[in-house]
Design an enzyme around this catalytic site. Structure first.
Site, PDB file in Angstrom:
ATOM      1  CB  VAL A 281     -16.792 -70.306  23.788  1.00 17.12           C
ATOM      2  CG1 VAL A 281     -15.280 -70.321  23.959  1.00 17.12           C
ATOM      3  CG2 VAL A 281     -17.185 -69.396  22.637  1.00 17.12           C
TER       4      VAL A 281
ATOM      5  CB  VAL B 280     -10.775 -75.052  25.772  1.00 13.84           C
ATOM      6  CG1 VAL B 280      -9.460 -75.839  25.709  1.00 13.84           C
ATOM      7  CG2 VAL B 280     -10.831 -74.036  24.628  1.00 13.84           C
TER       8      VAL B 280
ATOM      9  NE  ARG C 188      -6.800 -70.217  32.035  1.00 15.91           N
ATOM     10  CZ  ARG C 188      -8.050 -70.667  31.891  1.00 15.91           C
ATOM     11  NH1 ARG C 188      -8.413 -71.322  30.793  1.00 15.91           N
ATOM     12  NH2 ARG C 188      -8.939 -70.410  32.821  1.00 15.91           N
ATOM     13  NE  ARG C 189      -2.168 -77.986  27.586  1.00 11.33           N
ATOM     14  CZ  ARG C 189      -1.403 -79.080  27.578  1.00 11.33           C
ATOM     15  NH1 ARG C 189      -0.818 -79.465  26.475  1.00 11.33           N
ATOM     16  NH2 ARG C 189      -1.266 -79.781  28.658  1.00 11.33           N
TER      17      ARG C 189
ATOM     18  CB  VAL D 164      -7.196 -74.278  22.661  1.00 10.52           C
ATOM     19  CG1 VAL D 164      -8.342 -74.789  21.787  1.00 10.52           C
ATOM     20  CG2 VAL D 164      -6.115 -75.344  22.801  1.00 10.52           C
TER      21      VAL D 164
ATOM     22  CB  THR E  32      -5.695 -67.285  21.668  1.00 15.59           C
ATOM     23  OG1 THR E  32      -5.802 -66.978  23.062  1.00 15.59           O
ATOM     24  CG2 THR E  32      -5.118 -66.090  20.937  1.00 15.59           C
TER      25      THR E  32
ATOM     26  CB  SER F   8     -18.976 -68.580  31.256  1.00 21.77           C
ATOM     27  OG  SER F   8     -17.639 -68.542  30.784  1.00 21.77           O
ATOM     28  CD  GLU F   9     -14.428 -67.674  34.502  1.00 21.61           C
ATOM     29  OE1 GLU F   9     -13.858 -67.253  35.520  1.00 21.61           O
ATOM     30  OE2 GLU F   9     -13.983 -68.590  33.802  1.00 21.61           O
TER      31      GLU F   9
ATOM     32  CE1 TYR G 178     -15.285 -65.727  24.573  1.00 25.38           C
ATOM     33  CE2 TYR G 178     -16.420 -65.364  26.647  1.00 25.38           C
ATOM     34  CZ  TYR G 178     -16.014 -66.212  25.635  1.00 25.38           C
ATOM     35  OH  TYR G 178     -16.346 -67.529  25.684  1.00 25.38           O
TER      36      TYR G 178
ATOM     37  CG  PHE H 272     -27.004 -65.846  21.724  1.00 27.32           C
ATOM     38  CD1 PHE H 272     -25.619 -65.807  21.570  1.00 27.32           C
ATOM     39  CD2 PHE H 272     -27.678 -64.632  21.816  1.00 27.32           C
ATOM     40  CE1 PHE H 272     -24.934 -64.598  21.482  1.00 27.32           C
ATOM     41  CE2 PHE H 272     -27.009 -63.419  21.724  1.00 27.32           C
ATOM     42  CZ  PHE H 272     -25.636 -63.406  21.555  1.00 27.32           C
TER      43      PHE H 272
HETATM   44  C1  LIG Z   1     -19.887 -67.425  24.792  1.00 25.69           C
HETATM   45  C2  LIG Z   1     -19.716 -68.583  25.694  1.00 25.69           C
HETATM   46  O1  LIG Z   1     -19.991 -69.660  25.343  1.00 25.69           O
HETATM   47  S1  LIG Z   1     -19.192 -68.304  27.293  1.00 25.69           S
HETATM   48  C3  LIG Z   1     -18.604 -69.892  27.854  1.00 25.69           C
HETATM   49  C4  LIG Z   1     -17.119 -69.950  27.854  1.00 25.69           C
HETATM   50  N1  LIG Z   1     -16.742 -71.293  28.274  1.00 25.69           N
HETATM   51  C5  LIG Z   1     -16.471 -71.639  29.542  1.00 25.69           C
HETATM   52  O2  LIG Z   1     -16.503 -70.825  30.468  1.00 25.69           O
HETATM   53  C6  LIG Z   1     -16.179 -73.108  29.767  1.00 25.69           C
HETATM   54  C7  LIG Z   1     -14.993 -73.334  30.703  1.00 25.69           C
HETATM   55  N2  LIG Z   1     -13.765 -72.680  30.251  1.00 25.69           N
HETATM   56  C8  LIG Z   1     -13.141 -73.023  29.097  1.00 25.69           C
HETATM   57  O3  LIG Z   1     -13.600 -73.851  28.334  1.00 25.69           O
HETATM   58  C9  LIG Z   1     -11.807 -72.336  28.809  1.00 25.69           C
HETATM   59  O4  LIG Z   1     -11.150 -72.062  30.012  1.00 25.69           O
HETATM   60  C10 LIG Z   1     -11.958 -71.024  28.006  1.00 25.69           C
HETATM   61  C11 LIG Z   1     -12.702 -71.294  26.720  1.00 25.69           C
HETATM   62  C12 LIG Z   1     -12.707 -69.970  28.816  1.00 25.69           C
HETATM   63  C13 LIG Z   1     -10.530 -70.479  27.727  1.00 25.69           C
HETATM   64  O5  LIG Z   1      -9.859 -71.370  26.862  1.00 25.69           O
HETATM   65  P1  LIG Z   1      -8.255 -71.462  26.833  1.00 25.69           P
HETATM   66  O6  LIG Z   1      -7.910 -72.315  25.661  1.00 25.69           O
HETATM   67  O7  LIG Z   1      -7.742 -71.840  28.158  1.00 25.69           O
HETATM   68  O8  LIG Z   1      -7.842 -69.956  26.531  1.00 25.69           O
HETATM   69  P2  LIG Z   1      -6.404 -69.483  26.026  1.00 25.69           P
HETATM   70  O9  LIG Z   1      -5.359 -70.481  26.470  1.00 25.69           O
HETATM   71  O10 LIG Z   1      -6.446 -69.183  24.583  1.00 25.69           O
HETATM   72  O11 LIG Z   1      -6.252 -68.171  26.875  1.00 25.69           O
HETATM   73  C14 LIG Z   1      -6.005 -66.938  26.319  1.00 25.69           C
HETATM   74  C15 LIG Z   1      -5.842 -65.918  27.407  1.00 25.69           C
HETATM   75  O12 LIG Z   1      -7.059 -65.801  28.148  1.00 25.69           O
HETATM   76  C16 LIG Z   1      -6.818 -66.057  29.533  1.00 25.69           C
HETATM   77  N3  LIG Z   1      -7.992 -66.761  30.024  1.00 25.69           N
HETATM   78  C17 LIG Z   1      -8.583 -67.804  29.440  1.00 25.69           C
HETATM   79  N4  LIG Z   1      -9.657 -68.191  30.166  1.00 25.69           N
HETATM   80  C18 LIG Z   1      -9.720 -67.358  31.211  1.00 25.69           C
HETATM   81  C19 LIG Z   1     -10.596 -67.261  32.313  1.00 25.69           C
HETATM   82  N5  LIG Z   1     -11.604 -68.115  32.479  1.00 25.69           N
HETATM   83  N6  LIG Z   1     -10.369 -66.277  33.196  1.00 25.69           N
HETATM   84  C20 LIG Z   1      -9.339 -65.410  33.032  1.00 25.69           C
HETATM   85  N7  LIG Z   1      -8.472 -65.478  31.992  1.00 25.69           N
HETATM   86  C21 LIG Z   1      -8.667 -66.443  31.117  1.00 25.69           C
HETATM   87  C22 LIG Z   1      -5.566 -66.886  29.558  1.00 25.69           C
HETATM   88  O13 LIG Z   1      -4.926 -66.792  30.796  1.00 25.69           O
HETATM   89  C23 LIG Z   1      -4.770 -66.276  28.445  1.00 25.69           C
HETATM   90  O14 LIG Z   1      -4.226 -65.066  28.874  1.00 25.69           O
HETATM   91  P3  LIG Z   1      -2.903 -64.458  28.183  1.00 25.69           P
HETATM   92  O15 LIG Z   1      -3.277 -64.179  26.750  1.00 25.69           O
HETATM   93  O16 LIG Z   1      -2.642 -63.232  28.970  1.00 25.69           O
HETATM   94  O17 LIG Z   1      -1.867 -65.533  28.308  1.00 25.69           O
END
Ligand SMILES: CC(=O)SCCNC(=O)CCNC(=O)[C@H](O)C(C)(C)COP(=O)(O)OP(=O)(O)OC[C@H]1O[C@@H](n2cnc3c(N)ncnc32)[C@H](O)[C@@H]1OP(=O)(O)O
Length: 403
Positions: free
Chosen positions: A83, A85, A91-92, A94, A96, A119-120, A124, A403
């Site tokens: 996963v 973005v 934070r737009r 995507v 979701t 990752s964090e 999820y 995985f």
């Molecule tokens: C299973 C796996 O592969 S784990 C690996 C996950 N990937 C990573 O960690 C790579 C680096 N991070 C990213 O690519 C991105 O920040 C992602 C995928 C974690 C989040 O993508 P975004 O498009 O920013 O998420 P989106 O905008 O839909 O956020 C939805 C909600 O989650 C929250 N959120 C998103 N990422 C995080 C985060 N890292 N920490 C805390 N809150 C978060 C947002 O603030 C938002 O909150 P709200 O609904 O209260 O407004």
């Protein structure tokens, strides 16, 4: 109009989506050589991406397999294995949208459970994934290791040559089978992908042979460096994988790993919470747990099927009311009994959301603890203790496959 479009990944778009994931995880784009190896494991199937025009800016990937649940049944399981973005699109919303598309797709394809390694830990839960299994990180001081006389007697351990590892270990993993809740079957392509734990590139592979042949394996790497002040050489070992079909194989592999000369400290990643190593040592402090981490995040996709498929302990039934705001059909009341679970119109004894149900489903958390933490709303004061008895499992859950 939305600035981006979320849709299934099409053939020809695989490598670009793999690079979006790589960059989000701070890895360089894949080289041609690397792509040649992992392409069979990174197909368009099970992937959704967000596109700005033709350019992918976010991706969620998955593959399907089976997971063992308490009681021994294997359920269709969707493994979310990538996963990301792009940093200028976070934070737009995507992710979701990607999660919503993926959850709907999983349900349409008859998957009962979904899971991931996060990752964090803050990402999820909002999509209904709960931290279902935890693992511990061991730091083992080899100088202090003395085995208790009553520790299981091991067989013989041998190191495999590099060429043999990829043919022998996948078959051995299959023959060990799924032993504890949370274990999954590894599809063939898993061994090609570049997970931290893969049996490729510089890992040494030890196989344990018991009375009936090979029954366990461990993979590890070592690193040696010269300490700056005293100029002594220090060698550490990282145990990446350790899978054993029985207690003697587990003991034998640990004995072997901790017998390797010149190693001062061995580290083992995310071992099951009930690994027997500390209990087999004269000085259990030789093996320190330096961290406990969430290992598997679990999401129930089909709550009626998942609840009815697992086994329960003995206790008076409990009516649980489940709230699932993404997959609304799951919401409702279920009567959980020692013989199974089904929908009911009876009033609820407790109320919880789908994330909390994911946490307790494999037996990794006591429901009474989650009630005290406020995650379970209690209407019948006796219900948490009954839930503890119903959901308890003999073995701690652990996925054991990255995985
Ligand atoms: C299973 C796996 O592969 S784990 C690996 C996950 N990937 C990573 O960690 C790579 C680096 N991070 C990213 O690519 C991105 O920040 C992602 C995928 C974690 C989040 O993508 P975004 O498009 O920013 O998420 P989106 O905008 O839909 O956020 C939805 C909600 O989650 C929250 N959120 C998103 N990422 C995080 C985060 N890292 N920490 C805390 N809150 C978060 C947002 O603030 C938002 O909150 P709200 O609904 O209260 O407004």
């Amino acid at each position: 109009m939305s600035e981006y479009v979320v849709r299934a990944v099409a053939e020809g778009e695989e490598r670009a989506t793999r690079d979006v994931l790589g960059r989000a995880l701070h890895r360089p784009p894949v080289s041609d050589e690397h792509w040649a190896r992992i392409a069979p494991a990174w197909t368009a199937e099970g992937k959704f991406a967000a596109f700005d025009g033709d350019e992918p800016i976010g991706v969620t990937s998955s593959f399907t397999t089976e997971m063992l649940v308490p009681g021994g049944r294997r359920l269709p399981f969707a493994a979310v294995d990538g996963v990301g973005v792009r940093a200028d699109w976070t934070r737009r919303g995507v992710l979701t949208e990607l999660m919503a598309a993926q959850l709907t797709d999983f349900v349409g394809r008859g998957q009962v459970l979904a899971g991931l390694h996060a990752s964090e830990a803050t990402i999820y839960g909002r999509y209904g994934y709960g931290a279902a299994a935890r693992g511990q990180i061991f730091a083992i001081d080899r100088a202090k290791v003395r085995w208790r006389a009553d520790a299981p007697r091991p067989g013989r351990v041998r190191l495999l040559g590099d060429a043999d590892a990829l043919t022998i270990v996948p078959a051995l993993f299959r023959s060990i089978g799924s032993l504890r809740p949370g274990n999954i079957a590894r599809p063939d392509h898993w061994w090609l992908n570049d997970h931290d734990t893969r049996v490729l590139d510089g890992h040494r592979v030890a196989v344990h042979y018991g009375r009936d042949g090979a029954d366990g394996f461990a993979t590890f790497v070592t690193a040696t460096e010269r300490a700056p002040v005293l100029a002594e050489w220090r060698t550490t070992m990282q145990v990446r994988e350790l899978h054993a079909a029985n207690p003697a194989a587990l003991a034998g592999l640990w004995r072997f790993l901790l017998s390797v000369d010149l190693v001062q400290t061995a580290y083992a990643n995310v071992r099951p919470m009930d690994d027997t190593l500390p209990a087999m040592l004269e000085d259990p402090r030789a093996c320190r747990t330096t961290a406990i981490e969430d290992e598997l995040w679990l999401r129930l996709l089909d709550v009626p099927a998942a609840l009815d498929a697992r086994a329960y302990g003995q206790a008076e039934p409990v009516v649980i009311e489940v709230a699932d705001r993404h997959l609304i059909a799951n919401s409702g009341a279920y009567r959980v009994t020692p013989d199974g679970a089904s929908r009911t119109d009876a009033p609820a004894d407790v109320r919880l959301d789908i994330e909390t149900l994911g946490m307790l489903y494999l037996g990794g958390w006591r429901p009474s603890l989650l009630a005290r933490a406020g995650r379970i709303e209690v209407f019948d004061a006796e219900a948490p203790a009954r839930l503890d008895a119903l959901f308890q499992t003999a073995a701690e859950p652990w996925c054991g496959t990255h995985f």
